[in-house]
Design a protein around this motif. Structure first.
Motif, mmCIF file in Angstrom:
data_model
loop_
_atom_site.group_PDB
_atom_site.id
_atom_site.type_symbol
_atom_site.label_atom_id
_atom_site.label_comp_id
_atom_site.label_asym_id
_atom_site.label_seq_id
_atom_site.Cartn_x
_atom_site.Cartn_y
_atom_site.Cartn_z
ATOM 1 N N SER A 2 -27.399 -15.202 -72.551
ATOM 2 C CA SER A 2 -26.804 -14.500 -73.821
ATOM 3 C C SER A 2 -28.338 -14.186 -74.927
ATOM 4 O O SER A 2 -28.838 -14.612 -75.147
ATOM 5 C CB SER A 2 -25.433 -15.489 -73.921
ATOM 6 O OG SER A 2 -26.100 -16.256 -74.365
ATOM 7 N N THR A 3 -27.702 -13.400 -75.591
ATOM 8 C CA THR A 3 -28.198 -12.753 -76.723
ATOM 9 C C THR A 3 -28.097 -13.956 -77.766
ATOM 10 O O THR A 3 -27.275 -13.644 -78.148
ATOM 11 C CB THR A 3 -27.865 -11.271 -77.087
ATOM 12 O OG1 THR A 3 -27.980 -10.754 -76.332
ATOM 13 C CG2 THR A 3 -29.355 -11.090 -78.309
ATOM 14 N N LEU A 4 -29.491 -14.469 -78.153
ATOM 15 C CA LEU A 4 -29.415 -15.549 -79.609
ATOM 16 C C LEU A 4 -28.373 -14.405 -80.426
ATOM 17 O O LEU A 4 -28.297 -13.604 -81.008
ATOM 18 C CB LEU A 4 -30.267 -16.421 -80.070
ATOM 19 C CG LEU A 4 -30.667 -16.558 -78.627
ATOM 20 C CD1 LEU A 4 -32.885 -17.324 -79.320
ATOM 21 C CD2 LEU A 4 -30.092 -17.886 -78.182
ATOM 22 N N LYS A 5 -27.854 -15.083 -81.148
ATOM 23 C CA LYS A 5 -27.208 -14.635 -82.856
ATOM 24 C C LYS A 5 -27.702 -15.526 -83.979
ATOM 25 O O LYS A 5 -26.588 -16.923 -83.775
ATOM 26 C CB LYS A 5 -25.587 -13.916 -82.593
ATOM 27 C CG LYS A 5 -25.249 -12.915 -81.545
ATOM 28 C CD LYS A 5 -24.481 -12.963 -80.996
ATOM 29 C CE LYS A 5 -23.837 -11.839 -79.744
ATOM 30 N NZ LYS A 5 -22.836 -11.338 -79.235
ATOM 31 N N PRO A 6 -27.528 -15.403 -85.102
ATOM 32 C CA PRO A 6 -26.940 -16.443 -86.311
ATOM 33 C C PRO A 6 -25.546 -16.283 -86.385
ATOM 34 O O PRO A 6 -24.682 -15.789 -85.484
ATOM 35 C CB PRO A 6 -27.945 -15.467 -87.250
ATOM 36 C CG PRO A 6 -26.681 -13.746 -87.314
ATOM 37 C CD PRO A 6 -27.186 -13.866 -85.903
ATOM 38 N N PRO A 7 -24.835 -17.889 -86.959
ATOM 39 C CA PRO A 7 -24.106 -18.215 -87.212
ATOM 40 C C PRO A 7 -23.164 -17.069 -87.772
ATOM 41 O O PRO A 7 -23.706 -16.108 -89.138
ATOM 42 C CB PRO A 7 -24.510 -19.794 -87.306
ATOM 43 C CG PRO A 7 -25.116 -19.178 -88.203
ATOM 44 C CD PRO A 7 -26.024 -18.893 -87.457
ATOM 45 N N SER A 8 -21.788 -16.780 -88.812
ATOM 46 C CA SER A 8 -21.220 -16.276 -89.112
ATOM 47 C C SER A 8 -21.216 -16.000 -90.703
ATOM 48 O O SER A 8 -21.348 -18.324 -91.033
ATOM 49 C CB SER A 8 -19.982 -16.409 -88.986
ATOM 50 O OG SER A 8 -18.525 -16.069 -89.835
ATOM 51 N N PRO A 9 -21.525 -16.014 -91.707
ATOM 52 C CA PRO A 9 -21.918 -16.156 -93.077
ATOM 53 C C PRO A 9 -19.977 -16.714 -93.848
ATOM 54 O O PRO A 9 -20.191 -17.240 -94.277
ATOM 55 C CB PRO A 9 -21.507 -13.941 -93.500
ATOM 56 C CG PRO A 9 -22.039 -13.567 -92.386
ATOM 57 C CD PRO A 9 -21.830 -14.186 -91.278
ATOM 58 N N ARG A 10 -19.404 -17.186 -92.896
ATOM 59 C CA ARG A 10 -17.952 -17.784 -93.023
ATOM 60 C C ARG A 10 -18.383 -19.168 -93.704
ATOM 61 O O ARG A 10 -17.518 -20.152 -94.138
ATOM 62 C CB ARG A 10 -16.643 -17.321 -92.279
ATOM 63 C CG ARG A 10 -16.529 -16.048 -91.846
ATOM 64 C CD ARG A 10 -14.907 -15.962 -91.466
ATOM 65 N NE ARG A 10 -14.375 -17.057 -91.502
ATOM 66 C CZ ARG A 10 -13.068 -17.333 -92.247
ATOM 67 N NH1 ARG A 10 -13.040 -16.029 -93.960
ATOM 68 N NH2 ARG A 10 -12.693 -18.561 -92.576
#
Length: 180
Positions: A2-10
């Motif tokens: 899977s593609t790495l993604k940053p955490p949510s700004p939440r």
């Protein structure tokens, strides 16, 4: 994969409560290695196996080099956390931080107060393409929320204690925890 993604700004949403609310605990065990000295010949292993590296005393401190040292690890952790917090703030503000970098330097020094040792840190942030006043404000705001910046500015709550005896001894010669 899977593609790495940053955490949510939440993740920046405020927490309201009476007690500290733990989100994650990283666990690393350092053993002494060949010289029986964690700084000179230690081995650092995380409980999940993701971190597994040799520690070596740097040449500047009379060591042989050839491995990571605690100041490098702390600098990496500080820079990564600061970059992550800054990215979340930028996302929330609608800013793109393409090419942004954070360089942290942790210096091991002699302490004139007690004659022993102390640490200091410096952080340099590169934000190409961001107007300087906007970049400066983003960095100030990041310094307010980054836990590593808070730790260096305010200190950190910590406890040092003798670990309890365990029913399951560590593997012979490792002196490490049973999760190794």
């Amino acid at each position: 994969m899977s593609t790495l993604k940053p955490p949510s700004p939440r993740l920046l949403d405020k927490y309201y409560g009476d007690d500290v609310h733990p989100l994650y605990t990283g666990r690393v065990c350092v053993t002494g290695g060949e010289a029986a000295h964690g700084r000179a010949s230690g081995m650092a292993r995380s409980d999940d196996g993701a971190l597994d590296l040799d520690l070596r005393l740097p040449l500047a401190l009379g060591g042989q080099g050839g491995g990571c040292n605690p100041e490098q690890l702390l600098a990496a952790a500080y820079a990564a956390c600061f970059h992550g917090a800054m990215t979340l703030l930028a996302m929330r503000a609608g800013l793109s931080l393409a090419g942004a970098s954070v360089e942290a330097a942790v210096t091991f020094s002699r302490d004139p107060v007690d004659g022993l040792f102390l640490l200091s840190a410096e952080v340099a942030v590169n934000l190409p393409g961001i107007e300087r006043s906007v970049a400066a404000e983003l960095i100030r705001n990041t310094e307010r929320i980054c836990p590593y910046a808070k730790m260096f500015r305010q200190g950190i709550e910590h406890a040092v204690a003798l670990a309890p005896d365990t029913a399951t001894p560590s593997p012979v010669g490792t002196g490490g925890p049973s999760w190794r």
